[in-house]
Design a protein around this motif. Structure first.
Motif, PDB file in Angstrom:
ATOM      1  N   GLN A  63       3.292 -29.647  32.023  1.00 18.86           N
ATOM      2  CA  GLN A  63       4.522 -29.564  32.798  1.00 18.86           C
ATOM      3  C   GLN A  63       5.737 -29.508  31.885  1.00 18.86           C
ATOM      4  O   GLN A  63       6.654 -28.716  32.101  1.00 18.86           O
ATOM      5  CB  GLN A  63       4.602 -30.773  33.726  1.00 18.86           C
ATOM      6  CG  GLN A  63       3.470 -30.796  34.723  1.00 18.86           C
ATOM      7  CD  GLN A  63       3.389 -32.112  35.458  1.00 18.86           C
ATOM      8  OE1 GLN A  63       3.708 -33.158  34.921  1.00 18.86           O
ATOM      9  NE2 GLN A  63       2.938 -32.055  36.696  1.00 18.86           N
ATOM     10  N   GLU A 103      16.076 -30.501  34.805  1.00 17.59           N
ATOM     11  CA  GLU A 103      15.043 -29.674  35.422  1.00 17.59           C
ATOM     12  C   GLU A 103      13.992 -30.532  36.099  1.00 17.59           C
ATOM     13  O   GLU A 103      13.505 -30.201  37.172  1.00 17.59           O
ATOM     14  CB  GLU A 103      14.369 -28.796  34.375  1.00 17.59           C
ATOM     15  CG  GLU A 103      15.054 -27.479  34.127  1.00 17.59           C
ATOM     16  CD  GLU A 103      15.011 -26.558  35.330  1.00 17.59           C
ATOM     17  OE1 GLU A 103      13.943 -26.060  35.642  1.00 17.59           O
ATOM     18  OE2 GLU A 103      16.062 -26.323  35.940  1.00 17.59           O
ATOM     19  N   MET A 104      13.636 -31.614  35.443  1.00 19.84           N
ATOM     20  CA  MET A 104      12.555 -32.409  35.985  1.00 19.84           C
ATOM     21  C   MET A 104      13.056 -33.442  36.971  1.00 19.84           C
ATOM     22  O   MET A 104      12.259 -34.132  37.601  1.00 19.84           O
ATOM     23  CB  MET A 104      11.800 -33.094  34.848  1.00 19.84           C
ATOM     24  CG  MET A 104      11.219 -32.084  33.891  1.00 19.84           C
ATOM     25  SD  MET A 104       9.988 -32.725  32.803  1.00 19.84           S
ATOM     26  CE  MET A 104      10.910 -33.769  31.754  1.00 19.84           C
ATOM     27  N   ARG A 152      10.931 -22.527  29.841  1.00 15.15           N
ATOM     28  CA  ARG A 152      12.083 -22.027  30.566  1.00 15.15           C
ATOM     29  C   ARG A 152      13.364 -22.244  29.760  1.00 15.15           C
ATOM     30  O   ARG A 152      14.279 -21.425  29.800  1.00 15.15           O
ATOM     31  CB  ARG A 152      12.187 -22.737  31.919  1.00 15.15           C
ATOM     32  CG  ARG A 152      12.542 -21.761  32.999  1.00 15.15           C
ATOM     33  CD  ARG A 152      12.440 -22.379  34.339  1.00 15.15           C
ATOM     34  NE  ARG A 152      11.128 -22.924  34.624  1.00 15.15           N
ATOM     35  CZ  ARG A 152      10.909 -23.795  35.596  1.00 15.15           C
ATOM     36  NH1 ARG A 152      11.899 -24.215  36.334  1.00 15.15           N
ATOM     37  NH2 ARG A 152       9.697 -24.225  35.837  1.00 15.15           N
ATOM     38  N   ASN A 190       6.038 -26.192  30.365  1.00 19.59           N
ATOM     39  CA  ASN A 190       6.639 -25.217  31.272  1.00 19.59           C
ATOM     40  C   ASN A 190       8.154 -25.282  31.232  1.00 19.59           C
ATOM     41  O   ASN A 190       8.831 -24.252  31.182  1.00 19.59           O
ATOM     42  CB  ASN A 190       6.187 -25.497  32.705  1.00 19.59           C
ATOM     43  CG  ASN A 190       4.950 -24.738  33.046  1.00 19.59           C
ATOM     44  OD1 ASN A 190       4.702 -23.697  32.450  1.00 19.59           O
ATOM     45  ND2 ASN A 190       4.189 -25.243  33.983  1.00 19.59           N
ATOM     46  N   VAL A 191       8.651 -26.494  31.260  1.00 16.06           N
ATOM     47  CA  VAL A 191      10.097 -26.651  31.265  1.00 16.06           C
ATOM     48  C   VAL A 191      10.675 -26.172  29.938  1.00 16.06           C
ATOM     49  O   VAL A 191      11.708 -25.497  29.904  1.00 16.06           O
ATOM     50  CB  VAL A 191      10.467 -28.117  31.543  1.00 16.06           C
ATOM     51  CG1 VAL A 191      11.961 -28.283  31.557  1.00 16.06           C
ATOM     52  CG2 VAL A 191       9.898 -28.554  32.866  1.00 16.06           C
TER      53      VAL A 191
END
Lengths: 377, 113
Positions: free
Chosen positions: A312, A289-290, A319, A315-316
Motif C-alpha cells: 500500500q 493520501e493515506m 503516485r 502504491n502511494v
C-alpha cells in the motif's frame, strides 16, 4: 482477529475482479493528456500471463524477421529426424513443430497433446519392420526433443510466477497476485516501474557473424540494416532503448508493525534521498493520501498511525513519483522541487522543463475514534 | 464603418492577478476527491468531497447507500463543505458509479493506497 494477518487490505476485495480489464482510471485527473505514452509496455497481463507484443525495438523486429528465416533451418533438421523415425507421422509432427512462439498460450502449452499425437506411432512404424523396443527408445528420445521447448518454457513460466508471488516488490508489479488496479495504472503512467530491479535483458549482439558475409551473393537491405544495428548496439549499448536504459530504481519501502495500530516505515530517509525530495514533503504527501497522521522517530523512521502494508505504501509512493518526481515532459526522474512564493515548482534536470505542481492538500478528515479524545474546542 | 484594428483596446489594462481567481495555484478544488480512511480493525471509511453544486448530495447519498449496500452519512464541514461519508472501501464503486452517470472521469480523483 489474528493480528499477524494483514488485517487491513482493501485490495483483497478486488481480487475477484482481477481478470476484468479495469478501464477506469482511478487516479482520474492525474491522467495528464500531455504525458506521452509509456515507452515500455508490460508484456504481462494482470493475471501474469505473458503476452507477445511482438518485437519492441527496430533491431529486435528485424531480428525477428530474419529469425523467421533462420529458425526453420533448425526445425527442418529436426523434422528430418522425425521423418526418418516415424515415416508417415511426419505431417502431424510438422504441424506441431511450427509454432515456436509459445508466448501467448501459456495455459494450453502442456505436453499432453504431444503424447496423444505420438501415440499412434507404433502402429504406423511397425510395418517398417523396426524392433519395437528400439523404436520405443527412439520415440522417447525424439519426444523429449520435441517437448523440450514446452517443458522448459513451462518451467520458466512457473518459476517466474512463483518468484513474483514470493517477492512482493518483484520486477513486474502487475503479476502480483492481488495487484490492485491502482498499481497497474500507476505503472503505465510512469512508463516504467521504479521499484523494479534493474534487469538489463541482454540483447544478443552478434556483429559479423551473419552467414551471408562469406557468401558472395547480393545482400539485402534488411540484412545490412540488421548488421548496422547490431554493430551500433555492440559499440554503444546505451542506445538499446528500453532494455539498457538507466533504470530508476528505488528500494521498496520497509514496513513494520509497531504494536497493533502503528506501522513503521523504516527506510523513508533513504527513499527520499533517492528521489531527491525533502522528507517532509514526502511524508506530508503520504499522510494526506493515506488519511492518517504520524511522526518521525529518533532513528529517522516514520511512524504511521494505522495498519499499512508494504504494497500500500508502495502504491502511494508510486503516485508521489508520478506527480512530484518524474518529469511530465521527458519522464526523467532527475528533477528538482523548489518552492517560490508558496508554489512548488519542479524543474527537470534532463530536459530543462519547469512546471508548477499541485500543493499537497489533505482533504476532509472524518471523525474516527472517540470524540472525547480530540476535542479541539 | 468600423475597423476592428483601430478599436481602442489597452493591452496593458489591468486584468487583475492572473492567479487571483483561484485561491491558490493548481487548485484541486474542481476535483471530486474520493478518499479512504482507516478505522479500527479492517474497517474503513470512504469520503467523497467536492461534488459539484448541481448534484444533490442527499439524493446521491441515498443512491450510494442503496447501490453499494452500505450505510453512509452527509457531513457538513466548515472548510470542505458537504462531504458524503460511506462505510467501507467504496472508492472504486463510487468512481464507476459517477462515471456511469455522466461525470467526467478526469474530474474524479481517487486517493488512498
Amino acid at each position: 482477529m489474528a493480528s499477524e494477518e494483514p488485517l487491513f487490505d482493501p485490495s483483497l476485495k478486488k481480487r475477484k475482479k482481477k481478470i476484468v480489464a479495469f478501464t477506469e482510471d482511478p487516479l482520474g485527473a492525474d491522467a495528464d493528456p500531455t504525458v506521452p505514452a509509456p515507452d515500455t509496455i508490460d508484456t504481462t497481463t494482470i493475471s501474469g500471463e505473458k503476452v507477445d507484443l511482438g518485437p519492441v525495438t527496430a533491431h529486435e523486429r528485424m531480428k525477428a524477421e530474419l529469425g523467421d528465416d533462420a529458425e526453420p533451418k533448425n526445425e527442418k533438421e529436426e523434422k528430418d529426424d522425425l521423418k526418418a523415425m516415424f515415416g508417415d507421422l511426419k505431417k502431424k509432427k510438422k504441424k506441431k513443430e511450427i509454432p515456436m512462439d509459445f508466448g501467448d498460450d501459456s495455459g494450453t502449452s502442456t505436453p499432453a497433446p504431444e503424447s496423444s499425437t505420438s501415440a499412434p506411432a507404433p502402429s504406423a512404424a511397425i510395418p517398417d519392420d523396426l524392433d519395437f523396443s528400439d523404436l520405443k527408445k527412439k520415440k522417447k528420445s525424439s519426444k523429449k526433443k520435441a517437448t523440450f521447448d514446452l517443458e522448459a518454457f513451462e518451467k520458466e513460466l512457473n518459476d517466474s510466477k512463483t518468484k513474483d508471488e514470493s517477492a512482493p516488490a518483484g520486477e513486474e508489479e502487475g503479476e502480483a497476485p492481488d495487484g490492485s488496479h491502482l498499481d497497474q495504472i500507476d505503472e503505465t503512467e510512469l512508463g516504467e516501474d521504479p521499484f523494479a530491479v534493474a534487469n538489463d535483458a541482454p540483447v544478443s549482439v552478434d556483429a559479423g557473424t551473419e552467414a551471408w558475409l562469406k557468401s558472395d551473393r547480393d545482400y539485402t537491405y534488411q540484412e545490412l540494416l540488421t548488421r548496422f544495428y547490431a554493430s551500433l548496439h555492440a559499440a554503444n549499448p546505451a542506445l538499446l532503448s528500453s532494455s539498457s536504459q538507466k533504470r530508476y530504481t528505488i528500494a521498496p519501502p520497509q514496513l513494520f508493525r509497531e504494536g497493533n495500530k502503528k506501522s513503521i516505515f523504516a527506510n523513508v530517509g533513504d527513499i527520499c534521498k533517492r528521489m531527491h525530495r525533502q522528507p517532509e514533503h514526502v511524508i506530508q504527501f503520504l499522510f494526506s493520501e493515506m488519511g492518517t497522521t504520524g511522526s518521525v522517530d529518533g532513528a529517522g523512521r516514520l511512524v504511521i498511525k494505522g495498519r499499512f502494508q508494504q504494497k500500500q505504501v508502495e502504491n502511494v509512493l508510486r503516485r508521489y513519483i508520478v506527480e512530484y518526481v518524474s518529469c511530465k515532459t521527458c519522464k526523467s526522474p532527475d528533477t528538482l522541487l523548489t518552492k517560490e512564493n508558496r508554489i512548488f515548482f519542479m524543474a527537470c534536470e534532463a530536459c530543462g522543463s519547469r512546471r508548477s505542481v499541485n500543493p499537497i492538500k489533505s482533504g476532509f478528515q472524518a471523525q474516527v475514534g472517540k470524540r472525547s479524545k480530540n476535542k479541539t474546542g | 464603418m468600423s475597423v476592428q484594428n483601430l478599436n481602442s483596446y489597452d493591452p496593458f489594462a489591468d486584468e487583475g492577478d492572473p492567479l487571483g481567481d483561484s485561491a491558490d495555484v493548481g487548485s484541486t478544488s474542481d476535483y471530486i476527491h474520493i478518499r479512504i480512511q482507516q478505522r479500527n480493525g479492517r474497517k474503513t471509511l470512504t469520503t467523497l468531497q467536492g461534488l459539484p453544486k448541481q448534484y444533490d448530495s442527499k439524493k446521491l447519498l441515498k443512491a450510494f447507500k442503496k447501490e453499494f449496500a452500505c450505510n453512509g452519512t452527509l457531513v457538513d464541514d466548515e472548510k470542505m463543505g458537504q462531504v458524503i461519508q460511506l462505510q467501507g472501501d467504496q472508492r472504486a464503486k463510487i468512481s464507476t458509479f459517477l462515471t456511469d452517470n455522466g461525470i467526467e472521469k478526469s474530474t474524479i480523483k481517487v486517493h488512498g493506497f
